[in-house]
Motif scaffolding. Structure first.
Motif, PDB file in Angstrom:
ATOM      1  N   GLU A  40       0.838  -1.205   0.000  1.00  0.00           N
ATOM      2  CA  GLU A  40       0.000   0.000   0.000  1.00  0.00           C
ATOM      3  C   GLU A  40       0.868   1.249   0.000  1.00  0.00           C
ATOM      4  OE1 GLU A  40      -2.725  -1.582   3.472  1.00  0.00           O
ATOM      5  OE2 GLU A  40      -3.149   0.505   2.969  1.00  0.00           O
ATOM      6  N   TYR A  41       1.876   1.237   0.879  1.00  0.00           N
ATOM      7  CA  TYR A  41       2.838   2.334   0.892  1.00  0.00           C
ATOM      8  C   TYR A  41       4.202   1.761   1.185  1.00  0.00           C
ATOM      9  CZ  TYR A  41      -1.303   4.689   2.914  1.00  0.00           C
ATOM     10  OH  TYR A  41      -2.548   5.135   3.210  1.00  0.00           O
ATOM     11  N   PHE A  42       5.214   2.457   0.718  1.00  0.00           N
ATOM     12  CA  PHE A  42       6.529   2.169   1.255  1.00  0.00           C
ATOM     13  C   PHE A  42       7.340   3.453   1.241  1.00  0.00           C
ATOM     14  CE2 PHE A  42       8.789   1.960  -2.820  1.00  0.00           C
ATOM     15  CZ  PHE A  42       7.792   1.582  -3.709  1.00  0.00           C
ATOM     16  N   ARG A  48      12.014  11.527 -12.371  1.00  0.00           N
ATOM     17  CA  ARG A  48      11.991  10.067 -12.395  1.00  0.00           C
ATOM     18  C   ARG A  48      13.389   9.520 -12.665  1.00  0.00           C
ATOM     19  NH1 ARG A  48      10.712   5.497 -16.191  1.00  0.00           N
ATOM     20  NH2 ARG A  48       9.908   3.880 -14.817  1.00  0.00           N
ATOM     21  N   GLU A  58       3.203   3.236 -10.767  1.00  0.00           N
ATOM     22  CA  GLU A  58       4.436   3.882 -11.227  1.00  0.00           C
ATOM     23  C   GLU A  58       5.659   3.337 -10.505  1.00  0.00           C
ATOM     24  OE1 GLU A  58       2.585   8.210 -12.432  1.00  0.00           O
ATOM     25  OE2 GLU A  58       4.216   8.149 -10.970  1.00  0.00           O
ATOM     26  N   GLU A  79      -3.401  -1.739  -6.266  1.00  0.00           N
ATOM     27  CA  GLU A  79      -4.857  -1.596  -6.266  1.00  0.00           C
ATOM     28  C   GLU A  79      -5.300  -0.649  -7.361  1.00  0.00           C
ATOM     29  OE1 GLU A  79      -6.642  -0.671  -2.416  1.00  0.00           O
ATOM     30  OE2 GLU A  79      -5.311  -2.222  -1.613  1.00  0.00           O
ATOM     31  N   ASP A 112      -6.774   2.320  -9.214  1.00  0.00           N
ATOM     32  CA  ASP A 112      -6.714   3.738  -8.815  1.00  0.00           C
ATOM     33  C   ASP A 112      -5.438   4.128  -8.099  1.00  0.00           C
ATOM     34  OD1 ASP A 112     -10.223   3.980  -7.888  1.00  0.00           O
ATOM     35  OD2 ASP A 112      -9.207   4.162  -9.828  1.00  0.00           O
ATOM     36  N   ASP A 113      -4.583   3.179  -7.779  1.00  0.00           N
ATOM     37  CA  ASP A 113      -3.341   3.563  -7.101  1.00  0.00           C
ATOM     38  C   ASP A 113      -2.230   3.765  -8.127  1.00  0.00           C
ATOM     39  OD1 ASP A 113      -1.662   2.403  -4.055  1.00  0.00           O
ATOM     40  OD2 ASP A 113      -1.287   4.101  -5.385  1.00  0.00           O
ATOM     41  N   GLU A 114      -2.285   4.932  -8.763  1.00  0.00           N
ATOM     42  CA  GLU A 114      -1.309   5.237  -9.812  1.00  0.00           C
ATOM     43  C   GLU A 114       0.107   5.264  -9.298  1.00  0.00           C
ATOM     44  OE1 GLU A 114      -3.863   8.264 -12.497  1.00  0.00           O
ATOM     45  OE2 GLU A 114      -1.712   8.704 -12.300  1.00  0.00           O
ATOM     46  N   ASP A 115       0.262   5.792  -8.073  1.00  0.00           N
ATOM     47  CA  ASP A 115       1.605   5.895  -7.502  1.00  0.00           C
ATOM     48  C   ASP A 115       2.262   4.521  -7.366  1.00  0.00           C
ATOM     49  OD1 ASP A 115       0.957   8.715  -5.253  1.00  0.00           O
ATOM     50  OD2 ASP A 115       1.607   8.626  -7.349  1.00  0.00           O
ATOM     51  N   GLN A 167      -6.922   8.830  -4.286  1.00  0.00           N
ATOM     52  CA  GLN A 167      -5.587   9.099  -4.819  1.00  0.00           C
ATOM     53  C   GLN A 167      -4.875  10.163  -3.996  1.00  0.00           C
ATOM     54  OE1 GLN A 167      -3.713   6.969  -6.352  1.00  0.00           O
ATOM     55  NE2 GLN A 167      -2.736   8.670  -7.369  1.00  0.00           N
ATOM     56  N   LYS A 172       6.134  13.289  -5.963  1.00  0.00           N
ATOM     57  CA  LYS A 172       4.748  13.032  -5.569  1.00  0.00           C
ATOM     58  C   LYS A 172       3.960  14.322  -5.434  1.00  0.00           C
ATOM     59  CE  LYS A 172       4.634   8.414  -4.418  1.00  0.00           C
ATOM     60  NZ  LYS A 172       5.922   8.075  -4.931  1.00  0.00           N
ATOM     61  N   LYS A 199      -3.770   8.846  -0.553  1.00  0.00           N
ATOM     62  CA  LYS A 199      -2.553   8.022  -0.612  1.00  0.00           C
ATOM     63  C   LYS A 199      -1.326   8.895  -0.818  1.00  0.00           C
ATOM     64  CE  LYS A 199      -3.089   3.327  -0.964  1.00  0.00           C
ATOM     65  NZ  LYS A 199      -3.151   2.105  -1.751  1.00  0.00           N
ATOM     66  N   HIS A 207       1.708   9.337   1.813  1.00  0.00           N
ATOM     67  CA  HIS A 207       3.058   8.994   1.390  1.00  0.00           C
ATOM     68  C   HIS A 207       4.027  10.152   1.629  1.00  0.00           C
ATOM     69  CE1 HIS A 207       5.644   6.405  -1.297  1.00  0.00           C
ATOM     70  NE2 HIS A 207       6.346   7.506  -1.203  1.00  0.00           N
ATOM     71  N   GLU A 242       6.606   0.327 -12.185  1.00  0.00           N
ATOM     72  CA  GLU A 242       7.286   0.633 -13.446  1.00  0.00           C
ATOM     73  C   GLU A 242       8.727   1.066 -13.202  1.00  0.00           C
ATOM     74  OE1 GLU A 242       4.641   3.509 -15.155  1.00  0.00           O
ATOM     75  OE2 GLU A 242       3.428   1.968 -16.144  1.00  0.00           O
TER      76      GLU A 242
END
Lengths: 126, 179
Positions: A64-66, B125, A107, A99, A101-104, B47, B153, B50, B54, A110
């Motif tokens: 979910e996060y790191f 990036r 990415e 998940e 909708d979790d674009e972050d 979104q 972010k 999150k 973060h 990627e």
């Protein structure tokens, strides 16, 4: 070889690494202030695994996060698996789950896909 | 008696929803994350939630790792810092931190922030991946990626200020916008 199981913590992920099945799961959140302390036993386990890996090694990551500290540790984990593939000791694959909708997180997958020399599959979960 | 109402009004005016001044400990960070997790339950943009969370983690952990403990002769409050979370324009959030740092470290820090502020998304990036690949971990568990990650972010320029307080120390403040 003993299975590595770490219960999910408030800031640390659930870890289940099995030598018997070659399946390695890492799930949840990884936001410890000092991730080296947390991941040290994980590295040690992987070093041991590398001596006699299964034919197939499947790493599954669902986070979910790191934090950035963990991002470095994750890379180090992938780096430990790279030689297994390179030296044909094991067919290693990485599945990166994020998940919807979790674009972050997509990415982030990627990002690793770009620099990690392993088959890296990014999958959306609804 | 301190003018509590004035402090309250100032915070209200700046739309601060959470504020803390004191020692930055691991327990504190855990509590703040917890509080903000529940607070943001009601926000309807997953979104943004999150992203906010973060960035909050990175800002607070930066604060935790880099906060200097000024010695007793220079300042009454040892190891204490400040952070605030506030609302900004157009439904944005602001994460604000303030801590003492050594003047000898200011230039490096300023260069780091100016560098990421001057980059677009693609450049950030590439910069991030480069550092991820090459940086060594510090013993405190820092990967040297915090600012880059925050810039990436946030998508906004990181606002900062250095306020020199003595020959040895400055007070470094940071404002990150999350939208």
């Amino acid at each position: 070889m003993e299975k590595l199981t770490v219960e999910q913590g408030v800031k640390t992920p659930y870890i289940s690494f099995s030598h018997d099945s070659g399946v390695m799961e890492l799930k949840g959140k990884s936001i410890p202030e000092n991730s080296i302390e947390f991941y040290r036993p994980v590295y040690a386990w992987l070093d041991e695994y590398a001596k006699q890996p299964k034919n197939k090694t499947s790493m599954i990551v669902q986070l979910e996060y790191f934090n950035t500290s963990s991002s470095k540790c994750l890379l180090d984990i992938f780096r430990k698996l790279e030689p297994l593939l390179k030296d044909s000791k094991s067919e290693v694959t990485v599945t990166w789950l994020y998940e919807e909708d979790d674009e972050d997180m997509m990415e982030a997958g990627e990002d690793y896909q770009t620099i990690v020399k392993l088959p890296f599959d990014i999958q959306k979960i609804s | 008696m301190p003018d509590i109402y004035k402090i309250y009004k100032d915070l209200e005016q700046d739309e601060i929803i959470l504020s803390f001044k004191g020692d930055i400990t691991q327990d504190l960070l855990s509590s703040v994350f917890s509080i903000m997790e529940s607070r943001l339950e009601q926000e309807d943009k997953p979104q943004l939630k999150k992203k906010f969370y973060h960035i909050l983690i990175e800002c607070l952990q930066n604060l935790y790792h880099h906060n200097e403990t000024m010695n007793a002769e220079e300042n009454e409050s040892n190891g204490s810092a400040i952070f605030m979370i506030g609302r900004g324009e157009n439904n944005s959030f602001r994460i604000i931190t303030g801590n003492f740092i050594l003047n000898s470290n200011s230039e490096i820090l300023q260069t780091k922030i100016d560098k990421v502020n001057g980059m677009n998304a693609e450049e950030l990036r590439a910069h991030y991946l480069d550092k991820l690949n090459t940086n060594e971990m510090t013993e405190k568990g820092g990967a040297g990626l915090g600012m880059i990650d925050i810039a990436r972010k946030s998508g906004h320029k990181i606002d900062y200020n250095f306020h020199k307080v003595s020959e040895k120390y400055s007070f470094f403040s940071l404002v990150v916008t999350v939208q």
